[in-house]
Design an enzyme around this catalytic site. Structure first.
Site, PDB file in Angstrom:
ATOM      1  N   GLY A 203      -2.491  -2.239 -16.347  1.00 56.33           N
ATOM      2  CA  GLY A 203      -2.872  -1.607 -15.090  1.00 56.33           C
ATOM      3  C   GLY A 203      -2.120  -2.033 -13.853  1.00 56.33           C
ATOM      4  O   GLY A 203      -2.555  -1.741 -12.737  1.00 56.33           O
ATOM      5  N   HIS A 207       2.918   1.318  -6.228  1.00 57.39           N
ATOM      6  CA  HIS A 207       2.417   2.617  -5.782  1.00 57.39           C
ATOM      7  C   HIS A 207       2.217   2.666  -4.272  1.00 57.39           C
ATOM      8  O   HIS A 207       2.225   1.637  -3.582  1.00 57.39           O
ATOM      9  CB  HIS A 207       1.107   2.970  -6.497  1.00 57.39           C
ATOM     10  CG  HIS A 207      -0.040   2.051  -6.193  1.00 57.39           C
ATOM     11  ND1 HIS A 207      -0.818   2.159  -5.061  1.00 57.39           N
ATOM     12  CD2 HIS A 207      -0.554   1.004  -6.891  1.00 57.39           C
ATOM     13  CE1 HIS A 207      -1.763   1.240  -5.073  1.00 57.39           C
ATOM     14  NE2 HIS A 207      -1.622   0.514  -6.167  1.00 57.39           N
ATOM     15  N   CYS A 225      -1.740  -4.801  -8.098  1.00 60.59           N
ATOM     16  CA  CYS A 225      -0.603  -3.879  -7.992  1.00 60.59           C
ATOM     17  C   CYS A 225       0.315  -4.276  -6.845  1.00 60.59           C
ATOM     18  O   CYS A 225      -0.034  -5.092  -5.985  1.00 60.59           O
ATOM     19  CB  CYS A 225      -1.096  -2.448  -7.781  1.00 60.59           C
ATOM     20  SG  CYS A 225      -1.876  -1.721  -9.229  1.00 60.59           S
ATOM     21  N   ASN A 227       1.766  -2.907  -3.611  1.00 61.44           N
ATOM     22  CA  ASN A 227       1.506  -1.854  -2.618  1.00 61.44           C
ATOM     23  C   ASN A 227       2.725  -1.643  -1.731  1.00 61.44           C
ATOM     24  O   ASN A 227       3.291  -2.610  -1.194  1.00 61.44           O
ATOM     25  CB  ASN A 227       0.332  -2.243  -1.726  1.00 61.44           C
ATOM     26  CG  ASN A 227      -1.023  -2.170  -2.410  1.00 61.44           C
ATOM     27  OD1 ASN A 227      -2.045  -2.421  -1.780  1.00 61.44           O
ATOM     28  ND2 ASN A 227      -1.049  -1.852  -3.689  1.00 61.44           N
TER      29      ASN A 227
END
Length: 250
Positions: A203, A207, A225, A227
């Site tokens: 995951g 993005h 993630c 960013n």
């Protein structure tokens, strides 16, 4: 006349036996049974990918002779390329290059009598610095864009190491339940995401994150993630290929 007929009979039998052994060899080359044929090869014919892209062969049925299937493959640029085989499951064989593939080059793939060819890009390489909160992209060894970024906050740290781009999605729903966080948890979320580039099956993505723009370049506030601003995420999405590498470090 009789000798001519005898010669014709012998020649016919030789041809039949040759066809039989050829067919047997072909069956062995695709996994030991005639039904273990390749249904797809990734990268697809004509596709442009990154220079660390693996090659995946998908079979119509479980392969009983894995060694024979591996021997039936050949991946070449100008010369045969070296790589490592691994089996995803009984119907998927993956070849991963040792090192990287040559840039801007046609790569030919052969399995038995089946042949395809894909193309590599110029070598898009990204470096995520967790301490400096930056995401730097090089193409062909030259830095082309240095972007502010925000990575995983304490308790949700972004994993470190070298990763290969697995998938790309123009839009994607991010659901915290997929990484083990219930929606009723204070950290739970469902977000409509954009320009998503997958780095791990667990995951982790690069993005667009308009909600964290004020923290990008200054603090790590994500759930793992990387960013980027919408503009920077869109640029990276358009330039990166499946198989390109991302190096994440402190």
């Amino acid at each position: 006349m009789r000798s001519a007929l005898r010669f014709l009979f012998v020649a016919t039998m030789v041809a039949i036996l040759a066809a039989f052994w050829s067919g047997a060899a072909s069956a062995a080359a695709i996994g030991g049974t005639p039904t273990a044929t390749v249904t797809s090869i990734f990268p697809a014919n004509g596709q442009v990918v990154g220079i660390a892209a693996p090659v995946t062969f998908t079979f119509a049925s479980p392969v009983t002779d894995r060694a024979a299937a591996e021997r039936a493959t050949a991946i070449r640029a100008t010369d045969t390329l070296s790589g490592t085989f691994s089996w995803v499951d009984d119907t998927q064989l993956r070849w991963t290059p040792n090192g990287t593939l040559p840039t801007n080059s046609p790569i030919s793939v052969q399995f038995g009598n089946q042949r395809t060819q894909f193309q590599t890009n110029g070598g898009v390489y990204a470096e995520a610095n967790l301490s400096a909160h930056t995401f730097t992209v090089s193409i062909g060894g030259q830095v082309v864009r240095n972007m502010p970024a925000s990575m995983g906050k304490p308790g949700f740290e972004t994993p470190t190491g070298t990763f290969t781009v697995l998938e790309k999605f123009r839009s994607l729903v991010f659901d915290s339940r997929t990484i083990g966080i219930p929606l009723d948890d204070p950290e739970g979320y469902i977000i409509d995401g954009e320009w998503a580039v997958r780095l791990t099956w667990g995951g982790v993505f690069v993005h667009s994150a308009p909600w964290s723009v004020d923290s990008q370049g200054y603090a790590n506030v994500s759930h793992g993630c990387i960013n980027l601003s919408p503009e920077n995420a869109a640029w990276y999405f358009e330039n990166v290929g499946i198989g390109d590498q991302v190096y994440i470090h402190w």
